[in-house]
Design an enzyme around this catalytic site. Structure first.
Site, short mmCIF file in Angstrom:
data_model
loop_
_atom_site.label_atom_id
_atom_site.label_comp_id
_atom_site.label_asym_id
_atom_site.label_seq_id
_atom_site.Cartn_x
_atom_site.Cartn_y
_atom_site.Cartn_z
N SER A 34 0.81 -1.23 0.00
CA SER A 34 0.00 0.00 0.00
C SER A 34 0.84 1.27 0.00
CB SER A 34 -0.93 0.01 1.21
OG SER A 34 -0.18 0.00 2.43
N SER A 103 2.73 -7.12 2.65
CA SER A 103 2.38 -6.04 3.56
C SER A 103 0.85 -5.90 3.66
CB SER A 103 3.06 -4.75 3.09
OG SER A 103 3.03 -3.74 4.06
N PHE A 104 0.29 -4.79 3.21
CA PHE A 104 -1.17 -4.66 3.09
C PHE A 104 -1.75 -5.85 2.33
CE2 PHE A 104 -3.86 -3.50 -0.59
CZ PHE A 104 -5.09 -3.26 0.02
N ASP A 224 13.27 -4.72 8.69
CA ASP A 224 12.04 -4.04 8.26
C ASP A 224 11.65 -2.96 9.27
OD1 ASP A 224 9.45 -3.33 7.41
OD2 ASP A 224 8.97 -5.37 6.80
N HIS A 252 11.87 -3.66 4.10
CA HIS A 252 10.49 -4.03 3.78
C HIS A 252 10.33 -4.52 2.34
CE1 HIS A 252 6.26 -4.20 4.62
NE2 HIS A 252 5.94 -3.30 3.71
#
Length: 281
Positions: A34, A103-104, A224, A252
């Protein structure tokens, strides 16, 4: 010159969805993160060529991101994103797919597996949201992004552990992507402050995660600064049939900072899953 971020278009849960559909074999749905100005291609550009050698890779722009539609008044929520992801599978007549979520996208993949377990074969969660944690300064900065080259340049240093990846050239490209017509308007509507509530809203219930039957590969970068490594430790503890791989010297952007290793690990995990399926009688 054609734009590599634009693939084909399907209607998914009523959303005109831009997606990439490459390769052949077992279907693999890859769901992006995102970040501001993100698209499926920007997220997975180093993975699509490699993984499409051994699978049919589908990488959509989720609603509000990339080149999919941004309907006026749309309510951005896990419900709508899950419905769109299932709609992509329906539009392509895919009954069951492997899922990779970043992630998202990890929270979305997790929610899809919890809510529609029969649509998922194997699960890969990379730097995933979806379990409770206190929002990090890094994620707060990502979701609170206000467009400028300077701000984007600073965000790259948060995303990547290796400073060589956070170049001015990439910052300029990502900044320009973030100010395309409509991009920032939808992005800023998704995660207004206070942002802890959006972390909480993306969580799947712990009991449901613990009940997941799917073989799951959990991946995380040790350094991260956006999503805590503890998230993946939790997922690996909660999901019964899971394994965990932590990349050292990695932030990340696992799929970019360690692209060859990421692609090999994911490809081998999914291939092993093929080999361990019981014979059909």
């Amino acid at each position: 010159m054609s734009n590599p971020e634009i693939g084909r278009t399907v209607s998914a849960a009523g959303i005109r969805t831009n997606l990439h559909d490459v390769g052949s074999g077992a279907p693999l749905l890859m769901i992006h993160g995102s970040g501001p100005g993100v698209s499926a291609w920007a997220n997975w550009r180093l993975s699509l060529p490699a993984l499409s050698q051994r699978a049919r890779v589908i990488a959509p722009d989720m609603v509000g991101f990339g080149y999919s539609d941004r309907p006026a008044g749309h309510t951005y929520s896990m419900d709508s994103w899950v419905a769109q992801a299932v709609g992509v599978l329906d539009a392509l007549e895919i009954q069951r797919a492997d899922l990779v979520g970043n992630s998202f996208g990890g929270a979305l993949a997790l929610a899809l597996a919890v809510r529609h377990p029969q649509r998922v074969r194997r699960l890969v969660l990379m730097g995933a949201v979806g379990v409770p944690f206190d929002i990090t300064p890094g994620l707060d900065a990502v979701w609170g992004y206000e467009p400028s080259f300077k701000t984007m340049r600073a965000l790259l240093d948060v995303f990547a552990h290796n400073p060589a990846l956070a170049t001015d050239e990439l910052a300029q490209l990502r900044y320009e992507a973030s100010i395309r017509p409509g991009f920032h308007e939808s992005f800023s509507a998704m995660f207004p402050a206070p942002r802890q509530r959006w972390v909480d809203a993306m969580c799947s219930p712990a009991a449901d995660i613990r009940a997941l039957p799917h073989e799951t590969l959990v991946l995380h970068g040790r350094e991260d600064r956006v999503i805590p490594l503890a998230n993946s430790l939790t997922l690996a503890q909660w999901i019964p049939n899971s394994q965990l791989h932590v990349f050292g010297q990695c932030g990340h952007w696992t799929q970019i900072e360690h692209a060859a290793r990421f692609n090999r690990l994911v490809g081998d995990f999914l291939a092993e899953a093929d080999a361990t399926l019981p014979p059909r009688h």
